[in-house]
Design a protein around this motif. Structure first.
Motif, PDB file in Angstrom:
ATOM      1  N   VAL A  80      15.348  86.034  29.887  1.00  0.00           N
ATOM      2  CA  VAL A  80      16.932  86.220  29.875  1.00  0.00           C
ATOM      3  C   VAL A  80      17.321  87.091  28.847  1.00  0.00           C
ATOM      4  CG1 VAL A  80      19.012  84.942  29.689  1.00  0.00           C
ATOM      5  CG2 VAL A  80      16.815  83.705  30.625  1.00  0.00           C
TER       6      VAL A  80
ATOM      7  N   SER B 106      12.358  84.476  26.151  1.00  0.00           N
ATOM      8  CA  SER B 106      11.738  83.497  27.059  1.00  0.00           C
ATOM      9  C   SER B 106      11.261  82.347  26.222  1.00  0.00           C
ATOM     10  CB  SER B 106      10.914  84.201  27.699  1.00  0.00           C
ATOM     11  OG  SER B 106       9.538  84.604  27.009  1.00  0.00           O
ATOM     12  N   ASN B 107      10.204  81.632  26.738  1.00  0.00           N
ATOM     13  CA  ASN B 107       9.724  80.345  26.265  1.00  0.00           C
ATOM     14  C   ASN B 107       8.592  80.902  25.494  1.00  0.00           C
ATOM     15  OD1 ASN B 107      11.377  78.116  26.914  1.00  0.00           O
ATOM     16  ND2 ASN B 107      10.519  77.816  28.529  1.00  0.00           N
TER      17      ASN B 107
ATOM     18  N   ARG C 173      18.491  77.222  19.188  1.00  0.00           N
ATOM     19  CA  ARG C 173      17.672  76.740  20.286  1.00  0.00           C
ATOM     20  C   ARG C 173      16.650  75.696  19.930  1.00  0.00           C
ATOM     21  NH1 ARG C 173      14.511  80.990  24.035  1.00  0.00           N
ATOM     22  NH2 ARG C 173      12.706  80.491  22.821  1.00  0.00           N
TER      23      ARG C 173
ATOM     24  N   ASP D 131      10.485  85.323  33.846  1.00  0.00           N
ATOM     25  CA  ASP D 131      11.466  84.174  33.177  1.00  0.00           C
ATOM     26  C   ASP D 131      12.305  84.693  32.154  1.00  0.00           C
ATOM     27  OD1 ASP D 131       9.348  84.334  31.724  1.00  0.00           O
ATOM     28  OD2 ASP D 131       8.900  81.825  32.043  1.00  0.00           O
TER      29      ASP D 131
ATOM     30  N   ASP E 140      21.120  78.945  32.955  1.00  0.00           N
ATOM     31  CA  ASP E 140      20.845  77.536  31.839  1.00  0.00           C
ATOM     32  C   ASP E 140      21.316  78.121  30.583  1.00  0.00           C
ATOM     33  OD1 ASP E 140      20.070  75.819  33.605  1.00  0.00           O
ATOM     34  OD2 ASP E 140      17.860  76.198  33.342  1.00  0.00           O
ATOM     35  N   MET E 141      21.092  79.174  30.281  1.00  0.00           N
ATOM     36  CA  MET E 141      21.334  79.616  28.893  1.00  0.00           C
ATOM     37  C   MET E 141      22.855  79.885  28.534  1.00  0.00           C
ATOM     38  SD  MET E 141      19.341  82.297  26.244  1.00  0.00           S
ATOM     39  CE  MET E 141      18.323  81.058  26.010  1.00  0.00           C
TER      40      MET E 141
ATOM     41  N   THR F 185      24.970  86.250  29.396  1.00  0.00           N
ATOM     42  CA  THR F 185      23.417  86.413  29.652  1.00  0.00           C
ATOM     43  C   THR F 185      23.177  87.161  30.975  1.00  0.00           C
ATOM     44  OG1 THR F 185      23.508  84.479  31.107  1.00  0.00           O
ATOM     45  CG2 THR F 185      23.309  84.057  28.591  1.00  0.00           C
TER      46      THR F 185
ATOM     47  N   ALA G 247      17.170  80.678  34.742  1.00  0.00           N
ATOM     48  CA  ALA G 247      17.242  80.649  33.211  1.00  0.00           C
ATOM     49  C   ALA G 247      18.426  81.380  32.456  1.00  0.00           C
ATOM     50  CB  ALA G 247      16.089  81.312  32.633  1.00  0.00           C
TER      51      ALA G 247
ATOM     52  N   THR H 111      13.503  82.824  39.108  1.00  0.00           N
ATOM     53  CA  THR H 111      13.571  82.055  38.052  1.00  0.00           C
ATOM     54  C   THR H 111      14.160  82.722  36.721  1.00  0.00           C
ATOM     55  OG1 THR H 111      11.172  81.770  38.690  1.00  0.00           O
ATOM     56  CG2 THR H 111      11.653  81.555  36.179  1.00  0.00           C
ATOM     57  N   SER H 112      14.596  84.019  36.626  1.00  0.00           N
ATOM     58  CA  SER H 112      15.284  84.750  35.768  1.00  0.00           C
ATOM     59  C   SER H 112      16.556  84.219  35.763  1.00  0.00           C
ATOM     60  CB  SER H 112      15.094  86.241  35.669  1.00  0.00           C
ATOM     61  OG  SER H 112      15.616  86.730  34.370  1.00  0.00           O
TER      62      SER H 112
END
Length: 323
Positions: free
Chosen positions: A278, A151-152, A191, A276, A315-316, A289, A312, A308-309
């Motif tokens: 992944v 995650s971020n 990343r 969020d 996206d990944m 993913t 994400a 959200t997950s």
């Protein structure tokens, strides 16, 4: 029910979305996310699962079903009860995932995003694998693939995954720890666009207290792996005591943690980034993913699930498929 392709379709990677157990929240997640402009502008999403059940779920939720569907699994849509998994839903989720792997290996799709499965349903169906990661390792011939949750806020690579806690020490090796360090450093370096900072956790309380509360795992396996990683130019710290490794100050100095077992990494990660995070399988010849949450049977087909997950994860998968 294929999605109409536009003039930019060839530039967008085809991403397989295996919907997971259809009695859970997987169908609504897949259907909703696959039609969002944030997704369709970046990829061509393809849903893998039983089309009849997906149509029923969309009708039940009042959602337009516009995504391309790869129809997999023989399941009577009328027999599916939201929130009640069984052997049939388990087998169907496995078959959809297995087909997505086949297509990814053949290059028909650029990556796989997996919805949540119900492991008890797989077991009831006689499927011998405990989870997605083990199936991927078997199908691709990669015995030492690693699971990373990211995650971020926090990212963790797991050296061992779905095994009993009593078996962890025996399953560890210097080689497996070193591989996890390399894979985590590579993934987060891509990343972050710079060399990643890796923190390695000890196995035992206080990282073994110099052998006083361990059977020598830190000395025999973890420290040699760290030293080899440093010699290869990786910025790595550890082994840190697991009870202090995840403090705010240590997280500020860490891009990715290497954790010795499942809950060592997933407890802090889910406490900090439940919605969020992944799940990424590292070390495979294909991109995979996943959402980092379960089937949420208690809210299945109610339109309450947090997307959200899944977004994400998509996206990944796109980012990784772009190389």
């Amino acid at each position: 029910m294929p999605q109409e392709l536009d003039s930019h379709s060839e530039r967008r990677p085809r991403i397989a979305i295996s919907v997971g157990d259809v009695a859970g929240v997987g169908p609504e997640l897949a259907i909703q996310c696959a039609q969002m402009p944030a997704v369709t502008q970046r990829c061509q999403p393809i849903l893998y699962g039983p089309q009849n059940v997906l149509v029923r779920a969309a009708d039940h939720l009042g959602i337009a079903l516009t995504a391309e569907i790869h129809d997999v699994g023989e399941l009577d849509a009328a027999s599916v009860v939201p929130g009640q998994f069984n052997a049939a839903t388990g087998r169907t989720s496995f078959e959809a995932f297995d087909k997505a792997i086949t297509d990814a290996i053949r290059g028909d799709v650029a990556g796989i995003v997996t919805g949540p499965i119900q492991k008890e349903a797989w077991h009831a169906a006689g499927i011998r694998f405990p989870g997605h990661t083990e199936v991927l390792a078997d199908r691709t011939g990669i015995a030492d693939a690693c699971m990373m949750l990211t995650s971020n806020i926090i990212s963790c690579v797991l050296v061992t995954v779905h095994i009993p806690l009593a078996d962890v020490a025996e399953a560890l090796s210097t080689e497996s720890i070193l591989r996890a360090i390399h894979l985590g450093a590579s993934a987060l370096g891509r990343r972050e666009k710079r060399p990643a900072r890796v923190t390695v956790c000890g196995l035992n309380p206080h990282a073994g207290e110099n052998g006083l509360i361990s059977h020598g795992e830190e000395t025999a396996m973890i420290i040699p792996a760290i030293e080899s990683a440093r010699a290869a130019g990786i910025a790595v710290t550890g082994p840190l005591p697991p009870d202090t490794a995840f403090t705010p100050s240590n997280r500020d100095r860490t891009d990715v943690y290497v954790c010795m077992y499942h809950d060592q990494g997933l407890i802090p990660l889910k406490a900090l980034a439940f919605d969020d995070a992944v799940n990424v399988t590292l070390g495979l010849p294909i991109v995979r993913t996943s959402v980092d949450h379960g089937t949420a049977m208690d809210i299945a087909w109610q339109g309450k699930v947090n997307r959200t997950s899944m977004l994400a994860a998509i996206d990944m998968a796109i980012d990784l498929s772009d190389g």
